[in-house]
Design an enzyme around this catalytic site. Structure first.
Site, short mmCIF file in Angstrom:
data_model
loop_
_atom_site.label_atom_id
_atom_site.label_comp_id
_atom_site.label_asym_id
_atom_site.label_seq_id
_atom_site.Cartn_x
_atom_site.Cartn_y
_atom_site.Cartn_z
N LYS A 247 47.47 43.22 38.31
CA LYS A 247 48.92 42.86 38.39
C LYS A 247 49.24 41.35 38.49
O LYS A 247 50.34 41.00 37.85
CB LYS A 247 49.66 43.54 39.67
N ARG A 248 48.17 40.63 38.97
CA ARG A 248 48.41 39.62 38.85
C ARG A 248 48.44 38.48 37.45
O ARG A 248 48.83 37.63 37.10
CB ARG A 248 46.99 38.76 39.49
#
Ligand code: GLU
Length: 460
Positions: free
Chosen positions: A239-240
């Site tokens: 997700k980062r």
């Protein structure tokens, strides 16, 4: 005939890794007049499958990968799976195992203590006695005791697993629900799947599935296990690294063609080509060209592609797509010609539809501050603009071309260079030294609003 499928487990939103898998399967089927099926692997009834299934279907609809025939739902096929479990039991190719969880754990503990790989010891494989009471048995497959299981993977090459490394794995749990590898095999066989393209996180499942194909006498499909998508640091995508959900990209204002073009190049190539229309992807895709090295997710490349596709989009398409992004009321008050000029001016300057909507609002909102530091000679600027305001007439605003002529005539009559007029004019109209063209800005704002903005600036 080539028959492929995409088989998502509805555990959440469709993410871009999943969409890439779907795209490869879709393109392969389309490249050779085959079929592409969608199968929802919803046997895990504990999870919120309904919602996740809907989210996947919605994302699928957005990206426009048409599916052949009806969608297959594993949850509707439990009786079929049970029939095949029974068949294997009847043929002596599978057996009930009555080992309790505790016993299995104890066995594993002992094996670990002896430095062995923990593994079921096949104690019920040829069991003929009376089963222990009070235990709901699982069903295990009789995996080969010697030799090897091998297959030729279209990406990885020859894959070979020694029989000792595989145990008699469970094909039905004690509650009768068949396991993942079992249902995948049954479905792929019954759906006539000829080619399976999937992430290489499934590579270790494939030998088990091959054992099942062989036990059931089914034809084994071709497999292509594609490496994961990595981030620019070479780590697993998370997700980062940005949005993961396909619909997040839609909300951010990415175009589906840009996203598909971006994804197709993550692990597949065709000569040096970078830009592919869907038509070209369908024509050129061949799983032989799948790369065996992991692919790298570059957000900049996606942005570059999106800019490209925005620039190429017809204005009507853009207008339709922008409906999902809140455009200011002022935009709807513009004439169609003004709207077109504005979008045309912006489409080569922005990265996403969201940026575009933002820029539309910016142009249509009177500036609250001005880049005065960009003006070398403020007095001269005021003088020039005052003269311009006095000479502008409503009829000059009938098109950007007439405005262009008007501005040139003004410069000539005053003996002024373009920069001396255009920069102050742009700053007075838009607040900034950069952005869309001056004559376009004047045309979009129209006579009244342009003059108003100029007067507000001059009154400062
Ligand atoms: N349902 C599996 C998943 O979502 C895919 C199974 C397969 O492609 O064989 O990862």
């Amino acid at each position: 005939m080539v028959i492929t499928r995409f088989a998502p487990s509805p555990t959440g939103h469709l993410h871009i890794g999943g969409l890439r898998t779907a795209l490869f399967n879709y393109l392969y089927a389309r490249s050779c007049g085959g079929k592409f099926y969608l199968r929802i692997e919803d046997t895990d009834l504990d999870r919120n499958v309904q919602e996740a299934t809907e989210a996947i279907l919605k994302a699928f609809e957005w990206v426009g990968l048409e599916v052949d025939g009806e969608i297959w739902y594993q949850s509707q096929r439990l009786d079929i799976y049970k029939g095949y479990i029974q068949q294997l039991l009847d043929e002596g190719k599978a057996y009930y195992c009555y080992m309790s969880k505790e016993e299995l754990e104890a066995l594993r503990e002992t094996q670990r203590a002896q430095g062995l790989t923990p593994r079921y010891d096949r104690r019920y494989r040829d069991f003929k006695g009376t089963p222990p009471s009070g235990i709901e048995p699982v069903v295990r497959i009789k995996a080969p005791l010697s030799g090897e299981v091998h297959f030729k993977d279209g990406v990885k090459g020859e894959v070979c697993v020694q029989a000792e490394e595989l145990d008699d794995f469970v094909i039905a749990r004690s509650n009768g629900v068949p396991t993942y590898n079992f249902v995948v095999t049954i479905d792929d066989a019954l759906m006539g799947i000829s080619d399976v393209i999937r992430g290489d996180d499934h590579l270790s499942n494939t030998p088990k599935q091959i054992i099942l194909y062989q036990a059931l006498g089914f034809k084994i499909p071709n497999f292509y296990h594609v490496p994961m998508i990595l981030n620019e640091q070479g780590h697993k995508l998370s997700k980062r690294d940005g949005a993961m959900g396909v619909m997040d990209y839609k909300a951010l204002g990415y175009l589906r063609d840009a996203l598909l073009n971006f994804l197709v190049r993550l692990g597949w190539s065709h000569k040096d080509q970078e830009i592919f229309s869907l038509q070209e992807m369908k024509a050129f895709f061949n799983p032989k060209d799948l790369n065996s090295a992991p692919s790298c997710f570059s957000p900049h490349k996606l942005e570059w592609l999106n800019s490209h596709y925005l620039k190429e989009s017809p204005l009507d398409t853009l207008k339709a797509l922008l409906k999902d992004f809140s455009l200011p009321n002022g935009f709807h008050a513009l004439s169609p010609a003004q709207q077109d000029i504005l979008l045309e001016a912006l489409k080569s300057r922005v990265v996403t539809l969201k940026d575009m909507a933002h820029e539309v609002a910016k142009v249509l909102t009177p500036p609250t501050h001005y880049a005065l530091d960009k003006l070398k000679n403020k007095e001269q600027a005021l003088e020039v603009l005052n003269a311009l305001v006095a000479s502008l007439k409503a009829q000059d605003f009938s098109s950007p071309e007439t405005l262009d002529e008007t501005l040139h005539a003004f410069m000539q009559s005053q003996g002024l260079k373009a920069g001396v007029v255009m920069l102050p004019l742009r700053i007075a109209l838009l607040g900034e030294a950069g952005g869309i063209g001056v004559k376009e800005a004047l045309f979009i704002l129209g006579y009244q609003a342009s003059l108003e903005r100029l007067k507000v600036f001059l009154a400062l």
